[in-house]
Scaffold this active site. Structure first.
Site, PDB file in Angstrom:
ATOM      1  N   PRO A 152       8.204  26.274  26.744  1.00  0.00           N
ATOM      2  CA  PRO A 152       7.387  27.498  27.335  1.00  0.00           C
ATOM      3  C   PRO A 152       7.875  28.626  26.670  1.00  0.00           C
ATOM      4  O   PRO A 152       7.771  29.809  27.368  1.00  0.00           O
ATOM      5  CB  PRO A 152       7.271  27.238  28.722  1.00  0.00           C
ATOM      6  CG  PRO A 152       8.724  26.983  29.035  1.00  0.00           C
ATOM      7  CD  PRO A 152       9.028  25.870  28.051  1.00  0.00           C
ATOM      8  N   CYS A 153       8.049  28.879  25.413  1.00  0.00           N
ATOM      9  CA  CYS A 153       8.648  29.913  24.889  1.00  0.00           C
ATOM     10  C   CYS A 153       7.558  31.013  24.717  1.00  0.00           C
ATOM     11  O   CYS A 153       7.971  32.190  24.633  1.00  0.00           O
ATOM     12  CB  CYS A 153       9.245  29.662  23.504  1.00  0.00           C
ATOM     13  SG  CYS A 153       8.137  28.685  22.580  1.00  0.00           S
ATOM     14  N   HIS A 154       6.048  30.628  25.013  1.00  0.00           N
ATOM     15  CA  HIS A 154       5.199  31.469  24.844  1.00  0.00           C
ATOM     16  C   HIS A 154       5.063  32.294  26.461  1.00  0.00           C
ATOM     17  O   HIS A 154       4.350  33.424  26.335  1.00  0.00           O
ATOM     18  CB  HIS A 154       3.902  31.058  24.691  1.00  0.00           C
ATOM     19  CG  HIS A 154       3.733  29.792  25.944  1.00  0.00           C
ATOM     20  ND1 HIS A 154       3.963  28.572  25.426  1.00  0.00           N
ATOM     21  CD2 HIS A 154       2.943  29.798  26.725  1.00  0.00           C
ATOM     22  CE1 HIS A 154       3.706  27.902  26.725  1.00  0.00           C
ATOM     23  NE2 HIS A 154       2.889  28.780  27.441  1.00  0.00           N
TER      24      HIS A 154
END
Length: 107
Positions: free
Chosen positions: A61-63
């Site tokens: 979930p780097c976004h």
DNA sequence: ACGGTGACGCTCA
DNA sequence: TTGAGCGCCACCG
């Protein structure tokens, strides 16, 4: 024996990725906040570096990591993709700006 | 070992 | 309010 106990000193990047996974869908965290969570309050830049080299991207979930000023920040797959993912999770983005007052996740 | 780079953050004009 | 500059830290060649 270092089993069963979390390594007190892991690679900076590892800590970043770990904290990044703790961010739930529909919420976002700032690079600075993430940096503080891992023990380096002034390493926001290094956090971005770690996420950029994230080995398990784009699954991670780097976004969900954005800038402290509400800006979307950057994304390895493209910023607009990042925006789309966030909106898809319920995060409303206006003029490429995120309302941290509503979607900021606290560790 | 050294210098440059980068998905940032804050302050000043 | 918006834009530009400086400082911060960690990673790579």
């Amino acid at each position: 024996m270092k089993q069963g106990r979390q390594r007190a000193v892991a690679s900076f990047s590892s800590l970043v990725w770990r904290a990044n996974k703790l961010i739930p869908a529909g919420k976002v965290a700032t690079y600075g906040q993430l940096a503080v969570s891992i023990g380096c309050p002034d390493a926001a830049r290094a956090v971005g570096n770690a996420l950029n080299k994230n080995p398990f991207a784009p699954q991670a979930p780097c976004h969900r990591v954005v800038r402290s000023d509400g800006g979307v920040g950057g994304f390895a797959g493209g910023q607009k993709v990042k925006i789309k993912l966030l909106k898809n999770e319920g995060v409303k983005i206006i003029n490429q700006k995120i309302d941290l007052s509503r979607f900021l996740f606290q560790f």
